[in-house]
Design a protein around this motif. Structure first.
Motif, PDB file in Angstrom:
ATOM      1  N   VAL A  33       0.855  -1.180   0.000  1.00 54.33           N
ATOM      2  CA  VAL A  33       0.000   0.000   0.000  1.00 54.33           C
ATOM      3  C   VAL A  33       0.895   1.236   0.000  1.00 54.33           C
ATOM      4  O   VAL A  33       1.817   1.336   0.803  1.00 54.33           O
ATOM      5  CB  VAL A  33      -0.905   0.004   1.250  1.00 54.33           C
ATOM      6  N   PRO A  34       0.662   2.201  -0.907  1.00 56.37           N
ATOM      7  CA  PRO A  34       1.464   3.428  -0.912  1.00 56.37           C
ATOM      8  C   PRO A  34       1.397   4.132   0.436  1.00 56.37           C
ATOM      9  O   PRO A  34       0.312   4.365   0.966  1.00 56.37           O
ATOM     10  CB  PRO A  34       0.819   4.267  -2.024  1.00 56.37           C
ATOM     11  N   ARG A  35       2.555   4.478   0.968  1.00 56.71           N
ATOM     12  CA  ARG A  35       2.647   4.992   2.329  1.00 56.71           C
ATOM     13  C   ARG A  35       3.793   5.987   2.426  1.00 56.71           C
ATOM     14  O   ARG A  35       4.829   5.798   1.784  1.00 56.71           O
ATOM     15  CB  ARG A  35       2.889   3.804   3.276  1.00 56.71           C
ATOM     16  N   MET A  36       3.640   7.025   3.202  1.00 56.30           N
ATOM     17  CA  MET A  36       4.726   7.992   3.406  1.00 56.30           C
ATOM     18  C   MET A  36       4.744   8.468   4.846  1.00 56.30           C
ATOM     19  O   MET A  36       3.723   8.400   5.551  1.00 56.30           O
ATOM     20  CB  MET A  36       4.588   9.193   2.467  1.00 56.30           C
ATOM     21  N   GLU A  37       5.887   8.909   5.276  1.00 55.37           N
ATOM     22  CA  GLU A  37       6.056   9.503   6.598  1.00 55.37           C
ATOM     23  C   GLU A  37       6.657  10.880   6.439  1.00 55.37           C
ATOM     24  O   GLU A  37       7.410  11.139   5.493  1.00 55.37           O
ATOM     25  CB  GLU A  37       6.962   8.632   7.471  1.00 55.37           C
ATOM     26  N   ALA A  38       6.320  11.777   7.354  1.00 55.55           N
ATOM     27  CA  ALA A  38       6.886  13.123   7.364  1.00 55.55           C
ATOM     28  C   ALA A  38       6.933  13.612   8.802  1.00 55.55           C
ATOM     29  O   ALA A  38       6.128  13.183   9.630  1.00 55.55           O
ATOM     30  CB  ALA A  38       6.050  14.063   6.498  1.00 55.55           C
ATOM     31  N   LYS A  39       7.899  14.489   9.085  1.00 56.76           N
ATOM     32  CA  LYS A  39       8.007  14.987  10.456  1.00 56.76           C
ATOM     33  C   LYS A  39       8.644  16.366  10.470  1.00 56.76           C
ATOM     34  O   LYS A  39       9.290  16.797   9.510  1.00 56.76           O
ATOM     35  CB  LYS A  39       8.835  14.028  11.311  1.00 56.76           C
ATOM     36  N   SER A  40       8.413  17.052  11.585  1.00 56.46           N
ATOM     37  CA  SER A  40       9.052  18.335  11.854  1.00 56.46           C
ATOM     38  C   SER A  40       9.383  18.352  13.343  1.00 56.46           C
ATOM     39  O   SER A  40       9.260  17.330  14.030  1.00 56.46           O
ATOM     40  CB  SER A  40       8.105  19.487  11.497  1.00 56.46           C
ATOM     41  N   LEU A 103      -2.902  11.154  -7.114  1.00 59.75           N
ATOM     42  CA  LEU A 103      -2.059  10.324  -6.253  1.00 59.75           C
ATOM     43  C   LEU A 103      -2.064   8.855  -6.661  1.00 59.75           C
ATOM     44  O   LEU A 103      -1.102   8.133  -6.375  1.00 59.75           O
ATOM     45  CB  LEU A 103      -2.509  10.452  -4.796  1.00 59.75           C
ATOM     46  N   ALA A 104      -3.133   8.414  -7.320  1.00 52.89           N
ATOM     47  CA  ALA A 104      -3.248   6.999  -7.672  1.00 52.89           C
ATOM     48  C   ALA A 104      -2.595   6.661  -9.006  1.00 52.89           C
ATOM     49  O   ALA A 104      -2.712   5.527  -9.474  1.00 52.89           O
ATOM     50  CB  ALA A 104      -4.716   6.579  -7.705  1.00 52.89           C
ATOM     51  N   THR A 105      -1.902   7.617  -9.600  1.00 58.62           N
ATOM     52  CA  THR A 105      -1.149   7.312 -10.818  1.00 58.62           C
ATOM     53  C   THR A 105       0.252   6.857 -10.427  1.00 58.62           C
ATOM     54  O   THR A 105       0.823   7.352  -9.450  1.00 58.62           O
ATOM     55  CB  THR A 105      -1.064   8.538 -11.738  1.00 58.62           C
ATOM     56  N   PRO A 106       0.829   5.913 -11.157  1.00 59.09           N
ATOM     57  CA  PRO A 106       2.178   5.435 -10.818  1.00 59.09           C
ATOM     58  C   PRO A 106       3.198   6.568 -10.854  1.00 59.09           C
ATOM     59  O   PRO A 106       3.155   7.430 -11.728  1.00 59.09           O
ATOM     60  CB  PRO A 106       2.462   4.397 -11.910  1.00 59.09           C
ATOM     61  N   GLY A 107       4.101   6.562  -9.874  1.00 63.31           N
ATOM     62  CA  GLY A 107       5.152   7.569  -9.826  1.00 63.31           C
ATOM     63  C   GLY A 107       5.370   8.097  -8.430  1.00 63.31           C
ATOM     64  O   GLY A 107       4.800   7.603  -7.457  1.00 63.31           O
ATOM     65  N   ALA A 108       6.231   9.113  -8.334  1.00 63.40           N
ATOM     66  CA  ALA A 108       6.552   9.758  -7.063  1.00 63.40           C
ATOM     67  C   ALA A 108       5.793  11.074  -6.981  1.00 63.40           C
ATOM     68  O   ALA A 108       5.951  11.943  -7.840  1.00 63.40           O
ATOM     69  CB  ALA A 108       8.055   9.994  -6.953  1.00 63.40           C
ATOM     70  N   THR A 127       7.031  12.402   0.153  1.00 64.83           N
ATOM     71  CA  THR A 127       6.807  11.885  -1.200  1.00 64.83           C
ATOM     72  C   THR A 127       6.077  10.554  -1.107  1.00 64.83           C
ATOM     73  O   THR A 127       6.513   9.649  -0.387  1.00 64.83           O
ATOM     74  CB  THR A 127       8.141  11.685  -1.939  1.00 64.83           C
ATOM     75  N   LEU A 128       4.966  10.469  -1.827  1.00 65.26           N
ATOM     76  CA  LEU A 128       4.195   9.235  -1.888  1.00 65.26           C
ATOM     77  C   LEU A 128       4.585   8.499  -3.167  1.00 65.26           C
ATOM     78  O   LEU A 128       4.323   8.975  -4.270  1.00 65.26           O
ATOM     79  CB  LEU A 128       2.698   9.544  -1.883  1.00 65.26           C
ATOM     80  N   ASN A 129       5.240   7.363  -3.018  1.00 64.71           N
ATOM     81  CA  ASN A 129       5.661   6.563  -4.167  1.00 64.71           C
ATOM     82  C   ASN A 129       4.602   5.507  -4.461  1.00 64.71           C
ATOM     83  O   ASN A 129       4.272   4.694  -3.601  1.00 64.71           O
ATOM     84  CB  ASN A 129       7.004   5.889  -3.881  1.00 64.71           C
ATOM     85  N   VAL A 130       4.082   5.527  -5.659  1.00 64.06           N
ATOM     86  CA  VAL A 130       3.001   4.622  -6.055  1.00 64.06           C
ATOM     87  C   VAL A 130       3.486   3.726  -7.189  1.00 64.06           C
ATOM     88  O   VAL A 130       3.878   4.214  -8.257  1.00 64.06           O
ATOM     89  CB  VAL A 130       1.747   5.403  -6.503  1.00 64.06           C
ATOM     90  N   THR A 131       3.480   2.438  -6.965  1.00 64.68           N
ATOM     91  CA  THR A 131       3.874   1.489  -7.999  1.00 64.68           C
ATOM     92  C   THR A 131       2.721   1.254  -8.967  1.00 64.68           C
ATOM     93  O   THR A 131       1.564   1.581  -8.673  1.00 64.68           O
ATOM     94  CB  THR A 131       4.281   0.141  -7.381  1.00 64.68           C
ATOM     95  N   THR A 132       3.026   0.660 -10.104  1.00 63.69           N
ATOM     96  CA  THR A 132       1.991   0.349 -11.086  1.00 63.69           C
ATOM     97  C   THR A 132       0.972  -0.623 -10.504  1.00 63.69           C
ATOM     98  O   THR A 132      -0.238  -0.475 -10.694  1.00 63.69           O
ATOM     99  CB  THR A 132       2.612  -0.261 -12.351  1.00 63.69           C
TER     100      THR A 132
END
Length: 199
Positions: A33-40, A103-108, A127-132
């Motif tokens: 599942v496309p997943r990302m983390e971010a923090k400050s 967001l649901a298209t393949p890519g970064a 950055t949300l990386n989405v595979t094909t």
């Protein structure tokens, strides 16, 4: 949710107490599942693209305390949307059609998240990386997340599936109590009739 891979909420720590850093999407398998983390310095979040929605869990970075009922905006490409808080699951989720299509298209996909929580505000980037494969598996509008959309405050009282078993239990309990009362009443009448017959 039960069929989706488990995902750590922000504030999760490693064996030495360290915060989870950096986007974990670099280590994803092709079917993840496309997943990302971010923090400050103030906030950290984990976001997913799953269940027909883009969802986020947000915590205070220093304490791991959940950030609830904040004002959240998500921006990616030319799309910027307000993301409501959901009391039922304690997360933020949007099913905005244009954003999900992007967001649901393949890519970064670079994502900027604006957080306003009380007197604190911040911008988090990731950055949300989405595979094909993930893009093919994602179905916009396929709400397995448990949210019912269309209202502004998103207080999901009667719409959330988790409340239905409680209603069923209370209904069965009421029927059982009624049946017990009827059985007791009939038993009492039968005893009275028997006593009168003996007399």
């Amino acid at each position: 949710m039960a069929t989706s891979p488990a995902w750590a909420s922000p504030g999760a720590h490693g064996p030495n107490g360290e915060h989870l850093d950096g986007p974990s999407t670099s280590a994803q398998g092709s079917g993840a599942v496309p997943r990302m983390e971010a923090k400050s310095e103030d906030f950290e979040l984990v976001a997913r693209l799953a269940g027909g929605e883009f969802t986020m869990m947000i915590n205070r970075f220093a304490t791991g305390e959940p950030v609830l009922s904040a004002q959240i905006e998500v921006e990616s490409g030319a799309h910027k949307v307000r993301v409501p808080f959901h009391k039922d699951l304690g997360d933020y989720a949007t099913d905005d059609e244009a954003l999900l299509k992007l967001l649901a298209t393949p890519g970064a996909h670079p994502v900027v998240i604006t957080i306003v929580a009380g007197s604190d505000s911040d911008l988090l980037e990731g950055t949300l990386n989405v595979t094909t494969e993930a893009a093919k598996a994602f179905v916009p509008g396929g709400h397995d997340h448990g949210h019912a959309h269309g209202d502004d405050d998103h207080d999901h009282g009667e719409h959330h599936w988790a409340r239905k078993p409680i209603t069923w239990i209370l209904g069965f309990a009421g029927l059982a109590a009624l049946g017990w009362g009827v059985a007791r009443w009939r038993s009492k009448d039968a005893l009275t009739a028997k006593q009168q017959g003996d007399a």
